[in-house]
Design an enzyme around this catalytic site. Structure first.
Site, PDB file in Angstrom:
ATOM      1  N   LYS A 186       0.873  -1.186   0.000  1.00 65.38           N
ATOM      2  CA  LYS A 186       0.000   0.000   0.000  1.00 65.38           C
ATOM      3  C   LYS A 186       0.903   1.227   0.000  1.00 65.38           C
ATOM      4  O   LYS A 186       1.519   1.557   1.005  1.00 65.38           O
ATOM      5  CB  LYS A 186      -0.940   0.011   1.212  1.00 65.38           C
ATOM      6  CG  LYS A 186      -1.950   1.155   1.155  1.00 65.38           C
ATOM      7  CD  LYS A 186      -2.959   1.078   2.287  1.00 65.38           C
ATOM      8  CE  LYS A 186      -4.142   2.028   2.108  1.00 65.38           C
ATOM      9  NZ  LYS A 186      -3.825   3.413   1.920  1.00 65.38           N
ATOM     10  N   ARG A 188      -3.544   8.926  -5.439  1.00 65.38           N
ATOM     11  CA  ARG A 188      -4.188   7.997  -6.369  1.00 65.38           C
ATOM     12  C   ARG A 188      -4.538   8.734  -7.658  1.00 65.38           C
ATOM     13  O   ARG A 188      -5.094   9.834  -7.623  1.00 65.38           O
ATOM     14  CB  ARG A 188      -5.471   7.446  -5.746  1.00 65.38           C
ATOM     15  CG  ARG A 188      -6.155   6.399  -6.613  1.00 65.38           C
ATOM     16  CD  ARG A 188      -7.376   5.853  -5.914  1.00 65.38           C
ATOM     17  NE  ARG A 188      -7.926   4.692  -6.578  1.00 65.38           N
ATOM     18  CZ  ARG A 188      -8.674   3.783  -5.979  1.00 65.38           C
ATOM     19  NH1 ARG A 188      -8.971   3.899  -4.698  1.00 65.38           N
ATOM     20  NH2 ARG A 188      -9.155   2.763  -6.643  1.00 65.38           N
ATOM     21  N   ARG A 232     -17.071   0.526  -1.412  1.00 63.89           N
ATOM     22  CA  ARG A 232     -16.080   0.077  -0.442  1.00 63.89           C
ATOM     23  C   ARG A 232     -16.523  -1.295   0.029  1.00 63.89           C
ATOM     24  O   ARG A 232     -17.630  -1.448   0.536  1.00 63.89           O
ATOM     25  CB  ARG A 232     -16.060   1.064   0.740  1.00 63.89           C
ATOM     26  CG  ARG A 232     -14.891   0.875   1.679  1.00 63.89           C
ATOM     27  CD  ARG A 232     -14.971   1.825   2.851  1.00 63.89           C
ATOM     28  NE  ARG A 232     -14.648   3.203   2.547  1.00 63.89           N
ATOM     29  CZ  ARG A 232     -13.411   3.692   2.427  1.00 63.89           C
ATOM     30  NH1 ARG A 232     -12.368   2.897   2.572  1.00 63.89           N
ATOM     31  NH2 ARG A 232     -13.219   4.960   2.168  1.00 63.89           N
ATOM     32  N   LYS A 289      -7.584  -3.268   3.529  1.00 65.46           N
ATOM     33  CA  LYS A 289      -6.291  -2.637   3.831  1.00 65.46           C
ATOM     34  C   LYS A 289      -5.873  -2.944   5.264  1.00 65.46           C
ATOM     35  O   LYS A 289      -6.709  -3.147   6.150  1.00 65.46           O
ATOM     36  CB  LYS A 289      -6.356  -1.123   3.607  1.00 65.46           C
ATOM     37  CG  LYS A 289      -7.376  -0.386   4.437  1.00 65.46           C
ATOM     38  CD  LYS A 289      -7.354   1.114   4.114  1.00 65.46           C
ATOM     39  CE  LYS A 289      -8.532   1.818   4.726  1.00 65.46           C
ATOM     40  NZ  LYS A 289      -8.601   3.240   4.464  1.00 65.46           N
TER      41      LYS A 289
HETATM   42  P1  ATP Z   1      -6.376   5.804   2.964  1.00 68.26           P
HETATM   43  O1  ATP Z   1      -6.617   7.161   3.543  1.00 68.26           O
HETATM   44  O2  ATP Z   1      -6.110   4.704   3.948  1.00 68.26           O
HETATM   45  O3  ATP Z   1      -5.425   5.800   1.798  1.00 68.26           O
HETATM   46  P2  ATP Z   1      -8.709   5.943   1.356  1.00 68.26           P
HETATM   47  O4  ATP Z   1     -10.012   6.247   1.994  1.00 68.26           O
HETATM   48  O5  ATP Z   1      -8.051   7.015   0.566  1.00 68.26           O
HETATM   49  O6  ATP Z   1      -7.754   5.353   2.439  1.00 68.26           O
HETATM   50  P3  ATP Z   1      -9.033   3.204   0.770  1.00 68.26           P
HETATM   51  O7  ATP Z   1      -9.806   2.506  -0.267  1.00 68.26           O
HETATM   52  O8  ATP Z   1      -9.468   3.031   2.146  1.00 68.26           O
HETATM   53  O9  ATP Z   1      -8.906   4.727   0.379  1.00 68.26           O
HETATM   54  O10 ATP Z   1      -7.530   2.735   0.651  1.00 68.26           O
HETATM   55  C1  ATP Z   1      -7.048   2.521  -0.626  1.00 68.26           C
HETATM   56  C2  ATP Z   1      -6.197   3.669  -1.061  1.00 68.26           C
HETATM   57  O11 ATP Z   1      -4.849   3.262  -0.965  1.00 68.26           O
HETATM   58  C3  ATP Z   1      -6.431   3.974  -2.504  1.00 68.26           C
HETATM   59  O12 ATP Z   1      -7.366   5.020  -2.643  1.00 68.26           O
HETATM   60  C4  ATP Z   1      -5.068   4.307  -3.053  1.00 68.26           C
HETATM   61  O13 ATP Z   1      -4.893   5.707  -3.033  1.00 68.26           O
HETATM   62  C5  ATP Z   1      -4.091   3.741  -2.060  1.00 68.26           C
HETATM   63  N1  ATP Z   1      -3.274   2.598  -2.552  1.00 68.26           N
HETATM   64  C6  ATP Z   1      -1.958   2.480  -2.333  1.00 68.26           C
HETATM   65  N2  ATP Z   1      -1.507   1.334  -2.810  1.00 68.26           N
HETATM   66  C7  ATP Z   1      -2.548   0.678  -3.373  1.00 68.26           C
HETATM   67  C8  ATP Z   1      -2.700  -0.573  -4.025  1.00 68.26           C
HETATM   68  N3  ATP Z   1      -1.674  -1.400  -4.193  1.00 68.26           N
HETATM   69  N4  ATP Z   1      -3.943  -0.906  -4.463  1.00 68.26           N
HETATM   70  C9  ATP Z   1      -4.986  -0.075  -4.295  1.00 68.26           C
HETATM   71  N5  ATP Z   1      -4.893   1.107  -3.667  1.00 68.26           N
HETATM   72  C10 ATP Z   1      -3.697   1.496  -3.210  1.00 68.26           C
END
Ligand code: ATP
Length: 588
Positions: free
Chosen positions: A251, A256, A418, A424
């Site tokens: 991760k 993103r 989600r 995660k």
């Molecule tokens: P967080 O704040 O923990 O990043 P979030 O709410 O932005 O969470 P989540 O779906 O909970 O989003 O966590 C996935 C996020 O992690 C994605 O939005 C992406 O930006 C990031 N990410 C990093 N590495 C990866 C991966 N290998 N696959 C998918 N997402 C990834």
């Protein structure tokens, strides 16, 4: 259609607090709307002229709008300003002053929705030396032919204050009610999730019914709502939830990006559909150069790296690429790589319904991997020991943790949702009882002592995706440095509201209210039942909501998230349950 009919509908929507009633009002109204006008009407009901991914701003400064109101009504500017200071809402100022004027004007030319849409578009597009004056006159021209209610909404739309409660989910409910059935609602939502264009979905269903909606698919022209991950408190539980085996990826802690790689051009979108192409021109160029297909949509995380060693740098480094100014220098100074993790479309084929492992292998073979264009590190894991080992490697490689991904046959890319197909697990979960929260600012308290004359603390809320409301979870006063304290008014004041916004559920009363717009990352010691906070009120215990204790701002403004994308009340309930389970000693 006459604009007055639309303004009256806005007025009725605003008057009700119930989402069901809102849906009924909207559904009744849109059934009677001429099909050719529906798309623009839907945009206007959200205070927009086009979907969010089109980067054009309508925003007129309040002062300019006051000028137009005074120009039209004949009231002195000082009077308009006085009312504005009292109400904080140019819409209300217009309503009060235009109502006086209306009694005197006999010959007004009727204002149609079409004329309003064109007038607002002209305001948005006005450029050049005299653009401010042009905008003012265009607005005054429409105000001249407006009644008080029409004027109220015109001024709210041009100042970005149009919040009658017509959120995306309410509009989708109304479309199902007006043109299809309740059972069709998920299919209509999917059409929205893969186009991010609610006006287009409305027009399609009105013109072609469900048959046309069923044909809406992923295309290179529109961004797609991102798929999101659930969380669990230990690697062992992640592996167990996945049925004993899954894929695990690092991760990465970056930004993103959803890249739409066309034959000759590339567009990069953030997870809230802002155009990031100018922030990462080097990534856009590298993706096109290394792509072996004509058109593709991929997702990846942009991470700053040390150009000498190739080591990943902390998240703060990549944020220099999100600045508004000095981008050329930032591009030269901060070296970035994209770590790709998904492919959603390739040369006419929608890939979102293919299972994860197929997508991953298609992604890898579609690009000539190297230099700035990399795949995320992935391993297939068959036990929690293997998972722990992979997690330790991820941390050693300076990642935040791991993303476990289901490899089952139904592991499709679920746009906009989600769920447990992705889970995660972060390093932070080992130190604190909970994950960090991304919370919306809904109010502020004036500071005292060293913070006198500034905002000293903020009222923070999570989003309840069922009701569409923001429910409070804490008062946040820790973690602000001097620079952040000084920047707060500029960051927050455009959302000032003279009363509690309709979308906010709160018992704690701050000194000032804000329309939810800014999202901050917050860490906390624990989630507890709270008599004062409104998140999940009555869900776990009658009379109690959930609050977070000892909240601290991490320094990270989540400007990649819209307020509706902040931590949801559902997630806070899950984290509360996860924490209770952890403290029972059941997780190890
Ligand atoms: P967080 O704040 O923990 O990043 P979030 O709410 O932005 O969470 P989540 O779906 O909970 O989003 O966590 C996935 C996020 O992690 C994605 O939005 C992406 O930006 C990031 N990410 C990093 N590495 C990866 C991966 N290998 N696959 C998918 N997402 C990834």
């Amino acid at each position: 259609m006459l604009y007055s009919e639309l303004a009256d509908t806005f007025d009725r929507l605003e008057a009700t607090g119930s989402r069901l009633e809102m849906t009924d009002i909207l559904a009744d109204f849109i059934r009677g709307v001429d099909r050719s006008e529906l798309r623009n009407i839907i945009y206007l009901s959200q205070g927009k002229l086009h979907p969010d991914f089109i980067a054009k701003e309508l925003g007129m400064a309040d002062k300019l709008v006051l000028k137009a109101i005074s120009f039209t009504s004949g009231a002195p500017e000082s009077k308009a300003e006085e009312l504005w200071i009292k109400t904080g809402d140019p819409g209300e100022v217009a309503e009060k002053l235009i109502s006086k004027k209306k009694q005197m004007t006999l010959f007004a030319e009727e204002l149609t929705v079409d004329r309003v849409f064109k007038g607002l578009t002209a305001i948005q597009d006005a450029e050049g030396k005299d653009s401010q004056d042009k905008k003012m006159k265009l607005l005054a021209n429409m105000l001249h032919d407006s009644g008080p209610i029409e004027a109220r909404y015109l001024c709210r739309i041009v100042t970005g204050r149009m919040r009658v409660g017509a959120g995306d989910m309410t509009i989708l409910d109304a479309l199902a009610l007006a043109f299809a059935t309740k059972e069709d609602r998920p299919v209509i939502e999917r059409a929205f999730n893969v186009t991010c264009d609610i006006g287009y979905v409305a027009e399609t269903i009105a013109e072609g019914g469900m048959e046309a909606i069923n044909k809406i698919g992923v295309s290179i022209e529109n961004p797609i709502k991102v798929m999101l991950a659930e969380r669990l408190p230990s690697v062992a539980e992640v592996v167990a939830k996945m049925g004993g085996s899954c894929a695990m990826e690092y991760k990465y802690d970056g930004i993103r990006v959803q890249a739409h790689v066309g034959k000759d051009s590339v567009k990069l979108y953030s997870r809230r559909w802002e155009d990031l192409t100018t922030n990462f021109p080097d990534i856009a160029e590298a993706l096109r150069a290394r792509c072996k297909a004509g058109e593709v949509i991929i997702e990846g995380e942009c991470v700053a790296v040390d150009p000498e060693t190739g080591f990943m740098l902390p998240f703060q480094a990549v944020t220099h690429r999100r600045k508004k100014h000095g981008m050329d220098e930032a591009v030269k100074e901060i070296s970035v790589r994209i770590f790709m993790f998904d492919i959603l479309y390739r040369d006419g084929e929608d890939m979102t319904n293919r299972p994860y492992l197929e997508r991953r292998s298609e992604l890898e073979s579609t690009f000539d991997i190297g230099d700035k264009v990399q795949m995320t590190t992935m391993r297939l894991v068959n036990s929690s020991e293997e998972g722990e080992e992979f997690f330790a490697n991820a941390i050693a490689a300076r990642c935040e943790g791991i993303m476990a991904k289901s490899t089952s046959q139904d592991s499709i890319y679920r746009a906009g949702s989600r769920g447990f197909l992705w889970i995660k697990y972060k390093k932070d979960y080992q130190q604190a009882l909970t994950d960090s929260f991304d919370l919306a600012v809904v109010g502020a308290f004036y500071g005292m002592g060293k913070r006198a004359g500034k905002y000293g603390a903020l009222l923070m809320a999570a989003f309840n995706s069922d009701s569409g409301k923001f429910e409070t979870v804490c008062k946040l006063g820790t973690g602000f440095d001097d620079a952040f304290l000084d920047s707060m008014p500029e960051m927050l004041n455009s959302g000032l509201s003279d009363k509690k916004p309709k979308t906010v559920e709160a018992e704690m009363v701050p000194d000032v209210w804000f329309q939810p717009s800014v999202v901050l990352e917050v860490v906390a010691a624990e989630i507890t039942l709270s008599p004062i906070h409104t998140a999940a009120r009555d869900v776990l215990k009658e009379g109690s909501g959930l609050g977070i204790r000892f909240p601290r701002f991490t320094g990270r403004v989540r400007d990649d998230k819209s307020p509706e994308q902040c931590t949801t009340v559902g997630e806070i309930i899950e984290m509360f349950e996860m924490q209770a389970h952890d403290s029972d000693g059941l997780s190890e």
